[in-house]
Design an enzyme around this catalytic site. Structure first.
Site, short mmCIF file in Angstrom:
data_model
loop_
_atom_site.label_atom_id
_atom_site.label_comp_id
_atom_site.label_asym_id
_atom_site.label_seq_id
_atom_site.Cartn_x
_atom_site.Cartn_y
_atom_site.Cartn_z
N LYS A 174 136.19 -62.20 2.68
CA LYS A 174 137.51 -62.21 3.31
C LYS A 174 137.27 -61.78 4.76
CE LYS A 174 140.81 -60.55 4.93
NZ LYS A 174 141.19 -60.87 6.36
N GLY A 227 135.98 -51.69 8.82
CA GLY A 227 137.20 -51.85 9.61
C GLY A 227 137.74 -50.49 9.99
N SER A 228 139.03 -50.42 10.25
CA SER A 228 139.61 -49.18 10.75
C SER A 228 139.74 -48.15 9.63
CB SER A 228 140.98 -49.47 11.35
OG SER A 228 141.84 -49.93 10.34
N GLY A 232 140.85 -48.52 5.73
CA GLY A 232 139.91 -47.98 4.74
C GLY A 232 140.58 -47.00 3.80
N GLU A 249 132.94 -48.46 5.84
CA GLU A 249 132.40 -48.20 7.19
C GLU A 249 133.57 -48.30 8.14
OE1 GLU A 249 129.60 -47.17 8.14
OE2 GLU A 249 128.43 -47.45 6.32
N CYS A 283 132.09 -50.32 16.80
CA CYS A 283 132.31 -49.07 16.07
C CYS A 283 131.47 -47.97 16.68
CB CYS A 283 131.97 -49.26 14.61
SG CYS A 283 130.38 -50.05 14.39
N GLU A 384 140.32 -42.98 18.30
CA GLU A 384 139.60 -44.23 18.58
C GLU A 384 140.55 -45.19 19.31
OE1 GLU A 384 138.60 -47.07 15.38
OE2 GLU A 384 136.57 -47.09 16.19
P1 NAD Z 1 141.04 -53.71 10.48
O1 NAD Z 1 140.99 -52.50 9.62
O2 NAD Z 1 142.31 -54.05 11.14
O3 NAD Z 1 140.62 -55.01 9.65
C1 NAD Z 1 139.40 -55.10 8.98
C2 NAD Z 1 139.54 -56.10 7.83
O4 NAD Z 1 140.43 -55.54 6.85
C3 NAD Z 1 140.14 -57.45 8.23
O5 NAD Z 1 139.48 -58.48 7.52
C4 NAD Z 1 141.59 -57.32 7.76
O6 NAD Z 1 142.18 -58.57 7.48
C5 NAD Z 1 141.42 -56.51 6.50
N1 NAD Z 1 142.60 -55.78 6.03
C6 NAD Z 1 143.63 -55.31 6.77
N2 NAD Z 1 144.53 -54.70 5.96
C7 NAD Z 1 144.06 -54.79 4.70
C8 NAD Z 1 144.53 -54.35 3.42
N3 NAD Z 1 145.68 -53.70 3.28
N4 NAD Z 1 143.78 -54.61 2.33
C9 NAD Z 1 142.60 -55.26 2.43
N5 NAD Z 1 142.12 -55.72 3.61
C10 NAD Z 1 142.83 -55.48 4.73
O7 NAD Z 1 139.86 -53.54 11.56
P2 NAD Z 1 139.49 -54.48 12.81
O8 NAD Z 1 140.54 -54.33 13.85
O9 NAD Z 1 139.12 -55.85 12.36
O10 NAD Z 1 138.14 -53.77 13.30
C11 NAD Z 1 138.14 -52.65 14.12
C12 NAD Z 1 137.82 -51.39 13.34
O11 NAD Z 1 136.63 -51.57 12.59
C13 NAD Z 1 137.54 -50.21 14.24
O12 NAD Z 1 138.18 -49.07 13.70
C14 NAD Z 1 136.03 -50.05 14.17
O13 NAD Z 1 135.55 -48.76 14.44
C15 NAD Z 1 135.76 -50.46 12.76
N6 NAD Z 1 134.37 -50.85 12.58
C16 NAD Z 1 133.54 -49.99 11.94
C17 NAD Z 1 132.19 -50.31 11.78
C18 NAD Z 1 131.26 -49.37 11.06
O14 NAD Z 1 130.21 -49.82 10.63
N7 NAD Z 1 131.58 -48.11 10.90
C19 NAD Z 1 131.71 -51.53 12.27
C20 NAD Z 1 132.59 -52.39 12.92
C21 NAD Z 1 133.93 -52.04 13.07
#
Ligand code: NAD
Length: 494
Positions: A174, A227-228, A232, A249, A283, A384
């Site tokens: 996804k 993701g965020s 998470g 992560e 990140c 962040e």
């Molecule tokens: P996001 O959390 O908005 O989205 C990440 C993914 O989650 C997307 O595919 C999104 O469609 C999905 N998603 C959103 N809501 C969901 C839900 N309720 N249930 C299941 N899936 C859902 O993050 P983003 O804006 O794409 O990325 C930025 C964030 O990612 C930043 O906080 C960054 O620090 C983090 N990040 C962390 C790492 C790491 O390894 N620690 C690496 C890259 C990015």
């Protein structure tokens, strides 16, 4: 207009609802890359049912042969590196040098996975009873749901899918809705290399719709999310309730520390790359710069001069240092943080506004921004931002620098510039991060090393390197008693 499709049950198909979402170039929003299926829980159900069949077939392929397939994936990625970098820059915005690096990380991860096909080690240890063997080995788990962010469109999906597949699982992708094209090509490559056609599924769509349906599906025992921290937390609640294996992560608030005895030329290059590379949307991006008193003023002056010279623009053009942010909401979020900094009395040293004029008006560009005079505890120092905004904090010594570094809820990466070897080793030990760099910026992970953060950045698992193979496989223990009689452990031998 190009319409892209899901990959479900061995076929490229539209969503069952017939709905779509658009994917546009963030450097030029008139450039429509295509429409992607806005899928629903029905599509997820079909993908998971097929992935369960794919799992049964794929796990029967011996691990060394699965490794051979992953090695072929590396070969195809190598052959298509330039094409992939170009399409990734078009949908994500970071300059070509960075998207080439993104592909290279996928290549490295594929070749590493290839070698792991012959190294899924278990252990054989002496039994406490005669004529009995005791051993452990690794088994695949099942269908893995992989939910990924926008900032590393290829590398992060490869970090998750390659070890998952090598271990004998099937996967359902996804991808982030901002970068769906890159994963569509990755799926083509996995199939071409010989992954079983039902061991890979791709369901495009929105996080709250298909992401949530995948995470809560009862037949998906493994979820890997990047993701965020906010997302998470939602995913963590679902997986906790359903007792799923979950790797998280999440966000970061990474600091680069520069002490008085540092090589300032090196530290300057490091912070420019760490803070403004990928437009601050890594990140591991440097979003705090902790400067010791003795060098604070002169280092800040040099940094401001250098940051204001960075060239913004379409990352597919030569000579561009910084691309756009990913979308309009991200730009609005960065503007909001500039207002927060101003209201807190932080001093804006450069930037602070949208970058406009000429082709910049076509996309989501923001000036590289530096706030000085930021104090520990200020919102700019704690939260962040995920954009090109750097906060500078003044400290009197290394002890204070280490305290400031550790005083946030995140713990992904940190960096220390010093020529004092004792402080370098103290930093490795005392900085509360999953990764600490000495005399290098906060970014720069290598595919064969474990990657991840502590505190609210992660939940204890690691991507990358050898450790991720434990996440995607289950330890099984076997005892074989060939004594021909009942031997009671802990009883008959003592
Ligand atoms: P996001 O959390 O908005 O989205 C990440 C993914 O989650 C997307 O595919 C999104 O469609 C999905 N998603 C959103 N809501 C969901 C839900 N309720 N249930 C299941 N899936 C859902 O993050 P983003 O804006 O794409 O990325 C930025 C964030 O990612 C930043 O906080 C960054 O620090 C983090 N990040 C962390 C790492 C790491 O390894 N620690 C690496 C890259 C990015």
């Amino acid at each position: 207009m190009t319409d892209f499709q899901n990959y479900i049950a061995g076929q490229w198909v539209a969503s069952s609802s017939g709905a779509w979402f658009e994917n546009r170039n963030p450097a030029d929003t008139s450039d429509l890359i295509g429409r992607f299926p806005r899928s629903s829980a029905d599509d997820v159900n079909r993908a998971v049912a097929s992935a369960a069949k794919g799992f049964a077939a794929w796990k029967a392929v011996p691990a060394p042969a699965r490794g051979d397939v992953l090695r072929r994936v590396g070969d195809i990625l190598t052959a298509r590196k330039e094409e992939l970098a170009d399409l990734m820059t078009r949908e994500m915005g970071k300059p070509l040098a960075e998207t080439r690096g993104d592909v290279q990380e996928g290549i490295d991860t594929a070749y590493y996975a290839g070698t792991m096909g012959r190294q899924l080690f278990g252990k054989t240890v002496p039994s406490e009873l005669n004529n009995k063997w005791a051993m452990s080995f690794r088994r695949p788990i099942g269908v893995c749901g992989l939910v990924t962010p926008f900032n590393f469109p290829l590398a992060i999906p490869t970090w998750k899918s390659f070890p998952a597949l090598l271990c004998g699982n099937s996967v359902v992708f996804k991808p982030a809705e901002d970068v769906p094209h890159t994963v569509a090509v990755l799926v083509e490559i996995l199939l071409e290399a010989g992954v079983h056609p039902e061991a890979v599924q791709l369901v495009h769509g929105l996080g709250e719709e298909v992401g949530a349906a995948l995470v809560s599906h009862p037949d998906v025992p493994v979820i890997s999310f990047t993701g965020s921290t906010a997302t998470g937390s939602i995913i963590g609640e679902t997986c906790g309730r359903m007792h799923k294996r979950l790797s998280l992560e999440m966000g970061g608030k990474n600091a680069q520390i520069v002490l008085d005895d540092a090589n300032l030329d090196l530290a300057l290059e490091g912070v420019l790359w760490g803070a403004f590379g990928t437009t601050g949307q890594r990140c591991t991006a440097t979003s705090r710069l902790i400067l010791q008193d003795g060098i604070h003023d002169r280092f800040l002056d040099r940094l401001v001069a250098a940051a204001s010279k960075l060239r913004l623009g379409d990352g597919r053009q030569a000579g561009i240092d910084v691309g756009p942010v990913i979308h309009a909401e991200s730009l609005a979020n960065v503007e909001r943080y500039v207002d927060i900094g101003r209201a807190a009395g932080n001093s804006l040293s450069t930037g602070g506004a949208r970058a406009t004029g000429g082709d910049l008006d076509k996309g989501w560009f923001f000036q590289p921004t530096i706030f000085a005079g930021v104090k520990q505890g200020d919102r700019l120092e704690q939260e962040e931002i995920f954009g090109p905004v750097l906060s500078v904090i003044r400290v009197s010594d290394a002890d204070e620098a280490f305290r400031v570094n550790n005083g946030v809820k995140y713990g992904l990466s940190s960096s220390l510039y010093t020529s004092n070897v004792n402080l370098a080793f103290r930093a490795l030990n005392e900085l509360d991060n999953g990764i600490t760099y000495v005399n290098a910026p906060t970014i720069g992970a290598e595919a064969h090393m474990p990657f991840g953060g502590v505190k609210q950045t992660g939940n204890g698992h690691r991507e990358g390197g050898w450790e991720v193979y434990d996440f995607y496989s289950e330890t099984k223990v076997g005892y074989v008693d060939y004594s021909g009689r009942l031997q009671r452990a802990q009883i008959d031998n003592y």
